[in-house]
Write a protein that holds these residues in place. Structure first.
Motif, PDB file in Angstrom:
ATOM      1  N   VAL A  31      -9.096  10.417   7.500  1.00 52.93           N
ATOM      2  CA  VAL A  31      -8.747  10.416   8.211  1.00 52.93           C
ATOM      3  C   VAL A  31      -7.076  11.237   7.655  1.00 52.93           C
ATOM      4  N   SER A  32      -6.583   9.760   8.251  1.00 57.26           N
ATOM      5  CA  SER A  32      -5.121   9.061   8.393  1.00 57.26           C
ATOM      6  C   SER A  32      -5.003   7.868   7.357  1.00 57.26           C
ATOM      7  N   LEU A  33      -3.579   7.987   7.094  1.00 57.56           N
ATOM      8  CA  LEU A  33      -3.425   6.657   5.533  1.00 57.56           C
ATOM      9  C   LEU A  33      -2.909   5.359   6.554  1.00 57.56           C
ATOM     10  N   ASN A  34      -4.249   4.767   6.416  1.00 59.00           N
ATOM     11  CA  ASN A  34      -4.070   3.360   7.176  1.00 59.00           C
ATOM     12  C   ASN A  34      -4.766   2.571   6.307  1.00 59.00           C
ATOM     13  N   ASN A  35      -4.673   0.952   7.019  1.00 57.84           N
ATOM     14  CA  ASN A  35      -5.005  -0.287   6.020  1.00 57.84           C
ATOM     15  C   ASN A  35      -6.730  -0.430   6.255  1.00 57.84           C
ATOM     16  N   PHE A  52       0.885  -1.209   0.001  1.00 57.08           N
ATOM     17  CA  PHE A  52       0.329   0.328   0.079  1.00 57.08           C
ATOM     18  C   PHE A  52       0.856   1.190  -0.065  1.00 57.08           C
ATOM     19  N   PRO A  53       1.136   1.326   0.731  1.00 57.20           N
ATOM     20  CA  PRO A  53       2.777   2.478   0.959  1.00 57.20           C
ATOM     21  C   PRO A  53       3.899   2.272  -0.248  1.00 57.20           C
ATOM     22  N   THR A  54       3.586   1.497  -1.405  1.00 56.79           N
ATOM     23  CA  THR A  54       4.303   1.743  -2.550  1.00 56.79           C
ATOM     24  C   THR A  54       3.524   2.551  -3.460  1.00 56.79           C
ATOM     25  N   LEU A  55       2.492   2.126  -3.694  1.00 59.84           N
ATOM     26  CA  LEU A  55       0.969   2.501  -4.210  1.00 59.84           C
ATOM     27  C   LEU A  55       1.071   4.138  -4.042  1.00 59.84           C
ATOM     28  N   VAL A  56       0.947   4.354  -2.780  1.00 59.96           N
ATOM     29  CA  VAL A  56       0.534   5.216  -1.909  1.00 59.96           C
ATOM     30  C   VAL A  56       2.039   6.326  -2.815  1.00 59.96           C
ATOM     31  N   ALA A  57       3.338   5.670  -3.074  1.00 61.54           N
ATOM     32  CA  ALA A  57       4.196   6.642  -2.825  1.00 61.54           C
ATOM     33  C   ALA A  57       4.591   7.472  -4.467  1.00 61.54           C
ATOM     34  N   GLY A  58       3.850   6.403  -5.255  1.00 54.24           N
ATOM     35  CA  GLY A  58       3.154   6.828  -6.854  1.00 54.24           C
ATOM     36  C   GLY A  58       2.596   7.721  -6.461  1.00 54.24           C
ATOM     37  N   PHE A 118       2.098  -8.342  -3.063  1.00 48.23           N
ATOM     38  CA  PHE A 118       2.324  -7.968  -1.698  1.00 48.23           C
ATOM     39  C   PHE A 118       4.079  -8.612  -1.784  1.00 48.23           C
ATOM     40  N   ILE A 119       4.381 -10.300  -2.324  1.00 50.68           N
ATOM     41  CA  ILE A 119       4.646 -10.457  -1.728  1.00 50.68           C
ATOM     42  C   ILE A 119       6.211  -9.999  -2.163  1.00 50.68           C
ATOM     43  N   GLY A 120       6.127  -9.528  -3.702  1.00 48.42           N
ATOM     44  CA  GLY A 120       6.893  -9.160  -4.391  1.00 48.42           C
ATOM     45  C   GLY A 120       7.663  -7.527  -3.818  1.00 48.42           C
ATOM     46  N   THR A 121       6.633  -6.976  -3.101  1.00 46.36           N
ATOM     47  CA  THR A 121       7.506  -5.980  -1.953  1.00 46.36           C
ATOM     48  C   THR A 121       8.078  -5.876  -1.172  1.00 46.36           C
ATOM     49  N   ASN A 122       7.928  -7.239  -0.236  1.00 45.84           N
ATOM     50  CA  ASN A 122       8.356  -7.456   0.624  1.00 45.84           C
ATOM     51  C   ASN A 122       9.675  -8.099   0.625  1.00 45.84           C
ATOM     52  N   VAL A 123       9.449  -8.568  -0.708  1.00 45.63           N
ATOM     53  CA  VAL A 123      11.412  -9.640  -1.154  1.00 45.63           C
ATOM     54  C   VAL A 123      11.715  -7.595  -1.429  1.00 45.63           C
ATOM     55  N   ILE A 124      11.506  -7.395  -2.004  1.00 46.38           N
ATOM     56  CA  ILE A 124      12.294  -6.132  -3.028  1.00 46.38           C
ATOM     57  C   ILE A 124      12.489  -4.744  -1.454  1.00 46.38           C
ATOM     58  N   ALA A 125      11.307  -4.272  -0.185  1.00 48.72           N
ATOM     59  CA  ALA A 125      11.724  -3.932   0.889  1.00 48.72           C
ATOM     60  C   ALA A 125      13.075  -4.159   1.875  1.00 48.72           C
ATOM     61  N   THR A 126      13.104  -6.017   1.665  1.00 47.86           N
ATOM     62  CA  THR A 126      13.838  -6.401   2.577  1.00 47.86           C
ATOM     63  C   THR A 126      14.182  -7.753   2.832  1.00 47.86           C
ATOM     64  N   GLY A 127      14.185  -8.225   1.432  1.00 51.50           N
ATOM     65  CA  GLY A 127      14.912  -9.285   0.896  1.00 51.50           C
ATOM     66  C   GLY A 127      14.047 -10.682   1.662  1.00 51.50           C
ATOM     67  N   GLY A 128      13.293 -10.410   1.858  1.00 52.17           N
ATOM     68  CA  GLY A 128      12.271 -11.956   2.791  1.00 52.17           C
ATOM     69  C   GLY A 128      10.702 -11.812   2.477  1.00 52.17           C
ATOM     70  N   TRP A 129      10.242 -12.630   2.224  1.00 50.24           N
ATOM     71  CA  TRP A 129       8.464 -13.139   1.535  1.00 50.24           C
ATOM     72  C   TRP A 129       8.045 -11.811   2.832  1.00 50.24           C
TER      73      TRP A 129
END
Length: 299
Positions: free
Chosen positions: A173-177, A95-101, A257-268
């Motif tokens: 009013v907040s950036l939440n899931n 979600f933060p990755t998409l918001v970053a766009g 979901f898994i791909g962004t986790n792998v990119i972020a920290t190297g783990g799924w």
């Protein structure tokens, strides 16, 4: 026998009321009030400004708090994990990755940044990622009620409750899931009903149900059950289309979901909210929580 549909004045008046109240809440609320959404904002800023998921820099930056005129650690958060010597948000990064766009687009078009124009930028983003989808969801819900609810009183009660009677309103009013997941649920229900009740077997309904069910699950863990329930109803109606259209749509979101986790920290998968650990720096991936000085250590 069903009552006649709500008049356009009543239907769109209630949708407009819910939309207006939500918009007013977003533009009037102060930004970055909780560690939860600050954790996501920190990831959004880091991705756009530094090209990384690491939030060490913004977590320690003092930023002008315009309402008070003082400089504060506006993006400091306790919702973070330490991995390979750096801090990351404990929130799933999709979600933060998409918001970053979205933030990158606003920054490129206006020149505003989250640090220098915190309130303006955060409100613009929240209007786009929270308010707009929720307004569309209210309109879809109004249509569903006219189509499937038999009694006028039921339609009015459900629409009023959805518009101004749930805890989604203050969460907008907040950036939440939670808000994006709840919005997705409305779209899943709409798509499933079109297939199971109306008998409309158009592939787009299966695809929409899969995408939004997967999106809800990616943002709110309990919504994983929605994938199973929606899949079961669709499978009973049309096995082939469920396997060909619904399941690949769910898999697409799961891969993101898994791909962004792998990119972020190297783990799924990231050890963080909602499977948090008590602050212990020696434990890999532990979440850092504040504990009162002198308090007994949690074993």
């Amino acid at each position: 026998m069903s009552d006649p549909p709500l008049s356009p004045t009543v239907r769109w008046g209630l949708v407009g009321l819910g939309s207006l109240v939500a918009a007013l809440g977003i533009v009037r609320a102060e930004s970055c009030l909780s560690a939860n959404d600050r954790s996501r904002w920190a990831t959004v800023w880091s991705l756009v400004e530094r090209g990384t998921y690491q939030i060490d820099e913004i977590d320690s930056l003092e930023v002008l708090h315009k309402p008070s005129g003082k400089r504060r650690l506006r993006f400091r958060t306790i919702d973070k994990v330490r991995h390979d010597g750096h801090f990351y948000s404990s929130k799933p990064p999709l979600f933060p990755t998409l918001v970053a766009g979205v933030y990158a687009g606003i920054r490129g078009a206006s020149g505003w940044t989250l640090l220098d124009n915190t309130e303006t930028v955060s409100r613009c983003i929240l209007l786009l990622v929270n308010w707009l989808p929720w307004t569309i969801a209210l309109a879809v819900l109004a249509r569903m009620l006219d189509r499937y609810a038999q009694h006028r009183s039921t339609r009015v009660l459900v629409l009023v409750t959805a518009s101004v009677g749930t805890l989604l309103l203050p969460f907008l009013v907040s950036l939440n899931n939670h808000t994006v997941a709840a919005t997705a649920v409305v779209f899943v229900v709409a798509a499933v009903l079109r297939v199971t009740v109306d008998g409309d077997l158009c592939p787009r309904h299966f695809i929409f149900a899969g995408l939004f069910a997967g999106w809800a699950a990616a943002n709110d863990l309990p919504a994983t059950s929605l994938v199973a329930v929606a899949g079961w109803f669709l499978l009973r109606t049309d096995r082939r289309r469920t396997l060909v259209f619904f399941l690949p749509a769910v898999a697409l979101v799961a891969a993101a979901f898994i791909g962004t986790n792998v990119i972020a920290t190297g783990g799924w998968f990231r050890i963080g909210c909602p499977v948090s650990k008590v602050a212990k720096p020696d434990i890999h991936g532990a979440i850092y929580r504040i504990r009162r000085r002198g308090a007994h250590k949690v074993k």
